[in-house]
Design a protein around this motif. Sequence first.
Motif, short mmCIF file in Angstrom:
data_model
loop_
_atom_site.label_atom_id
_atom_site.label_comp_id
_atom_site.label_asym_id
_atom_site.label_seq_id
_atom_site.Cartn_x
_atom_site.Cartn_y
_atom_site.Cartn_z
N GLU A 100 0.83 -1.21 0.00
CA GLU A 100 0.00 0.00 0.00
C GLU A 100 0.86 1.25 0.00
O GLU A 100 0.58 2.22 -0.74
CB GLU A 100 -0.92 -0.01 1.23
N LEU A 101 1.95 1.25 0.78
CA LEU A 101 2.85 2.40 0.82
C LEU A 101 3.54 2.63 -0.52
O LEU A 101 3.68 3.77 -0.99
CB LEU A 101 3.90 2.19 1.92
N VAL A 102 3.98 1.52 -1.15
CA VAL A 102 4.65 1.63 -2.45
C VAL A 102 3.69 2.16 -3.51
O VAL A 102 4.05 3.02 -4.32
CB VAL A 102 5.23 0.27 -2.87
N ASN A 103 2.47 1.66 -3.51
CA ASN A 103 1.47 2.14 -4.48
C ASN A 103 1.17 3.62 -4.28
O ASN A 103 1.01 4.37 -5.26
CB ASN A 103 0.19 1.32 -4.36
N ASP A 104 1.07 4.05 -3.01
CA ASP A 104 0.84 5.47 -2.73
C ASP A 104 2.01 6.31 -3.24
O ASP A 104 1.81 7.40 -3.82
CB ASP A 104 0.66 5.70 -1.23
N ALA A 105 3.24 5.81 -3.02
CA ALA A 105 4.42 6.54 -3.47
C ALA A 105 4.45 6.64 -4.99
O ALA A 105 4.75 7.71 -5.55
CB ALA A 105 5.68 5.86 -2.96
N LEU A 106 4.12 5.56 -5.67
CA LEU A 106 4.09 5.57 -7.14
C LEU A 106 3.03 6.53 -7.66
O LEU A 106 3.23 7.21 -8.68
CB LEU A 106 3.83 4.15 -7.67
N HIS A 107 1.92 6.58 -6.95
CA HIS A 107 0.82 7.46 -7.38
C HIS A 107 1.23 8.93 -7.32
O HIS A 107 0.74 9.76 -8.11
CB HIS A 107 -0.39 7.22 -6.47
N ASN A 108 2.16 9.27 -6.40
CA ASN A 108 2.55 10.67 -6.21
C ASN A 108 3.75 11.08 -7.06
O ASN A 108 4.13 12.25 -7.06
CB ASN A 108 2.87 10.91 -4.73
N ILE A 109 4.36 10.12 -7.76
CA ILE A 109 5.52 10.44 -8.59
C ILE A 109 5.06 10.94 -9.97
O ILE A 109 4.17 10.34 -10.60
CB ILE A 109 6.45 9.23 -8.74
N THR A 110 5.64 12.04 -10.40
CA THR A 110 5.28 12.61 -11.72
C THR A 110 6.39 12.42 -12.75
O THR A 110 6.13 12.40 -13.95
CB THR A 110 4.98 14.11 -11.57
N ASP A 111 7.61 12.29 -12.27
CA ASP A 111 8.74 12.12 -13.19
C ASP A 111 9.07 10.63 -13.30
O ASP A 111 9.72 10.04 -12.45
CB ASP A 111 9.96 12.88 -12.67
N TYR A 112 8.61 10.02 -14.39
CA TYR A 112 8.78 8.57 -14.56
C TYR A 112 10.20 8.17 -14.95
O TYR A 112 10.51 6.98 -15.03
CB TYR A 112 7.79 8.05 -15.59
N ASN A 113 11.05 9.16 -15.18
CA ASN A 113 12.45 8.85 -15.46
C ASN A 113 13.31 8.91 -14.19
O ASN A 113 14.50 8.64 -14.23
CB ASN A 113 13.02 9.85 -16.48
N ASP A 114 12.67 9.27 -13.09
CA ASP A 114 13.37 9.38 -11.81
C ASP A 114 13.82 7.99 -11.34
O ASP A 114 13.10 7.00 -11.48
CB ASP A 114 12.45 10.02 -10.77
N ALA A 115 15.03 7.93 -10.75
CA ALA A 115 15.57 6.65 -10.26
C ALA A 115 14.68 6.07 -9.16
O ALA A 115 14.55 4.84 -9.04
CB ALA A 115 16.99 6.85 -9.74
N GLU A 116 14.07 6.96 -8.39
CA GLU A 116 13.21 6.49 -7.30
C GLU A 116 11.99 5.75 -7.84
O GLU A 116 11.52 4.78 -7.23
CB GLU A 116 12.77 7.68 -6.44
N TYR A 117 11.51 6.19 -8.99
CA TYR A 117 10.36 5.54 -9.61
C TYR A 117 10.70 4.09 -9.97
O TYR A 117 9.93 3.16 -9.72
CB TYR A 117 9.94 6.32 -10.85
#
Length: 281
Positions: A100-117
Motif C-alpha cells: 500500500e505504501l509503495v502504491n501510494d508513493a508511485l501514485h505521487n511520482i510525476t517524473d517517470y524517469n526518476d531513479a526512485e520511480y
Amino acid sequence: MLAVSNLSHHYTGVNLFNDISLHIHDGERVGVVGKNGSGKTTLLNIISGKISPEEGNIAVPKGCCIGFLEQNMSTLNNETLLNETLNAVPEIVALRNKLELVNDALHNITDYNDAEYNKYLTDLESINDRLQMLDAVHYDELVERTLLGLGFERNDFNRLISEFSGGWKMRVELAKILISKPDVILLDEPTNHLDIESIIWLESFLRNYPGVVVIVSHDKMFLDNVTNRTIEISLGKAYDFNKPYSEYLLLRHEIREKQLATQKNQAKKIEETEKLIEKFR
C-alpha cells in the motif's frame, strides 16, 4: 521430519520418560495416549521447544515451523476477531502494508524517469512475487473459512476478542495455528471446547493436512477419525503402534494376551522343574 532420541525426563520426582526414541515423518497424524500424568503434555512441550529435556535431544529440520495449541493459552491481543486472526501470518500483513505504501508513493511520482520511480517498481514486483508465493490472494478466504468452520458466525468477525469466553478464545488460537500452516501441528486436547460440527470440520481439515500432526486427546472418536499412528506413553516408555486408536487397542490387547500366556507357560515350566528337582533331590 522429527526425531526424538534417547529422551529422559523427570517431573516432581516422577520418571516421565526413560530413554525413549521416536521418528515422526511428513503426513503422519499421531495420537499420543496414556494415563493422566504419564507425560503426554510434557512430550508436546519438549517437541515444541518450550522446555528442554534432562537427557536426549529433539532433532527438528532447520526452518521447521511448529504450531502448538496448549491447554493454557497465551494472552491474545484485544483486536477484533477478524483482525486478530488475519495476523496469524504476520508476513502477509506486513507485505500488504508495504504494498500500500509503495502504491501510494508511485501514485505521487510525476517524473517517470526518476531513479526512485524505478526503485519503487522493483519493490512492487518483489512484494507481489512474495505475496504470490504465500498464496495471499486466497488468504482472506482461508481466514473466513477457518473461523466459520470452528463455529464462529460472520457477525462475530468485528467483535473484540475480550468479548469471547475462554473456550471461544481457544478456538481463535486454534484458527491462527491452522491458518499459519506450520510444518508441525501439536494439539493438546483440541476438542475440549468444540461442538460436534466444529469437531467434524477439524477432523476433515487435519485428515488432509500435508504436514505432521501430533494430538494428545481423550476423545477416542476424534483420534480414530484423524490419526494413522498411536504412541502410548506408559511407565516411562513409549510404545509405538502404526495403527489408529481403535486398531491400536485391539493390537495391544492381543499382545498382552500373548504376554500373559507366555508368563503362564513360564510359570508352569518353573513349577514343573521345581517338582522334578524336589523329586530327584
